[in-house]
Write a protein that holds these residues in place. Structure first.
Motif: not given
Ligand code: AMP
Ligand code: GLY
Length: 431
Positions: A150-157, A164-167, A176-181, A192-197
């Motif tokens: 699954v892919v975790i993305k911070a929204d901004g620059l 993070t493309v998490a395996t 996810l914790s790092e982003c929110f922390d 943004v949590i994305e489906e992994c392509l």
């Protein structure tokens, strides 16, 4: 017409832009803020030092500089000044700008904005879910439902580090914790949590003036630091173009997507003048958009621009003034381009700077080789020193990829600085 151009930025991309601009008979002077050791050595070019222009992301300061120094065209290289609204401020004082305004720059400045935009306009992209920092529990529940990868993305620059493309699920939870922390500051307040392509990646960069879209050849970056695409992500360790695995049908599909995006921007009343970069994943279901950048790619530009046969200033000026349809942009598409990044030991972690570099002229003596500077400075006596993680982009154009790769590494081997490191496998996928 004899024109003065202000280029904002300090990387290999900006050096390549400056070199192509300096070849135009229409260009009288190029100011680069802040520039690097490479731009300092180009004809007609001077670096603007921080005592003259200290904040190269300040809309007001750049507009003021452009007026005071008789600038006819402002070219904005990196994303941060675009997202900050520099283009709008310069246009407001009547000077043409190559680079979109703040509202269009959200395509890169906010992953949520880009995703919502794509869905509104049926642009193929992966499924996604958006969570604000107040929705922590919901975000973690969503992760559990999706599982890994699954892919975790911070929204901004986040300087290319916010994805993070998490395996594994553990890796995903940690990201996810790092982003929110707060690891990415306000950029991570929304996630943004994305489906992994899956599939190979390919980029298509286009000149866009609001109506006309002129695509460049496809290119492929090498993001990981290590050979065989291993180790942490970087800003890019090398690139090649065109991309032989991309057939005409696939390229056509990507170009059509870019045209649809340009039309969609116009439909929403968002003016776009500059380069729009589409990052695609070539999935079994066709090309899907991973991201947009609202600017030239770095290092993609370093292999695309050297192939340009027509006047670059004319093209940039036409794009900035909405007259792209009246201009011809011709590239030597028969030539294959490879660019190898030489970096400082330790990159993408911490590294030393101030190390002297030798052999650049010897490298450029090889047929078809150009060396673009990224993190360098130039002393008064001409000595070039390292000043960043990515230091040089050794670029070759040749009739075949085999020859381009051979000459690029011959050139790399002529350049010497303490702690220099680079990948030996750039362009292998093109063979
Ligand atoms: P971005 O800045 O959004 O392009 O993400 C940086 C890198 O992360 C991309 O070049 C891809 O390698 C990877 N990536 C981003 N989104 C996805 C996705 N949905 N699936 C797989 N990989 C992705
Ligand atoms: N090379 C990727 C970028 O410019 O964002």
């Amino acid at each position: 017409m004899s024109s003065n151009v202000l280029v904002i930025g300090a990387g290999g991309r900006e050096h390549a832009i400056v070199r192509s601009l300096s070849m135009s008979p229409h260009v009288a002077r190029i100011d680069v803020a802040p520039g690097n050791g490479g731009t300092a050595g180009e004809p007609k070019t001077r670096n603007v030092t921080p005592d003259v222009l200290s904040d190269v992301e300040s809309p007001a300061a750049i507009a003021e500089y452009a007026v005071a120094h008789d600038i006819d065209l402002v070219v904005i290289g990196p994303e941060a000044p675009l997202v900050a609204g520099v283009a709008d401020a310069v246009r407001a004082v009547g000077i043409p700008v190559f680079g979109p305004g703040e509202s269009a720059a959200r395509l890169e400045g906010s992953k949520k904005f880009a995703k919502d935009f794509m869905v509104r306009h049926n642009v193929p992209t992966s499924a996604y879910y958006v969570f604000a920092s107040g929705q922590r529990d919901e975000a973690f529940s969503q992760l559990e439902r999706m599982g890994a990868p699954v892919v975790i993305k911070a929204d901004g620059l986040a300087a290319g580090k916010g994805v993070t493309v998490a395996t594994t699920l553990d890796e995903a939870r940690a990201a996810l914790s790092e982003c929110f922390d707060g690891r990415f500051g306000a950029a991570g307040d929304t996630v943004v949590i994305e489906e992994c392509l899956v599939g190979p990646e390919c980029s298509v960069l286009c000149f866009v003036d609001g109506e006309t879209v002129v695509p460049m050849a496809p290119s492929q970056d090498h993001k990981r630091v290590g050979e065989g695409d291993t180790g942490p992500n970087t800003g890019g360790m090398g690139v090649y173009s065109p991309v032989p695995m991309v057939d005409a049908v696939t390229y056509g599909t990507m170009v059509r997507t870019m045209q649809e995006v340009a039309s969609a921007l116009a439909t929403e009343g968002i003016e776009y003048r500059g380069v729009l970069y589409g990052g695609f994943m070539l999935t079994s279901a066709g090309p899907q958009v991973l991201e947009f950048n609202v600017r030239f790619g770095d290092p993609e530009t370093q292999v695309l621009l050297p192939r340009l046969r027509t006047d670059f200033f004319e093209a940039m000026y036409a794009c900035a003034t909405g007259k792209l349809a009246d201009t011809t942009l011709e590239f030597s598409d028969d030539l294959k381009g490879v660019s190898v990044v030489m970096a400082s030991a330790g990159y993408p972690g911490s590294y030393e700077t101030g190390v002297s570099i030798t052999g650049i002229d010897d490298a450029e003596a090889i047929e078809g080789v150009q060396v673009f500077h990224a993190g360098t400075t130039r002393d008064e006596d001409g000595t070039v020193r390292t000043a960043g993680g990515r230091v040089l982009n050794v670029t070759t154009l040749a009739p075949s990829f085999g020859l381009a790769i051979e000459r690029a590494y011959e050139a790399v081997d002529r350049i010497d600085f303490e702690g220099a490191f680079f990948r030996r496998d750039i362009g292998q996928k093109a063979l």
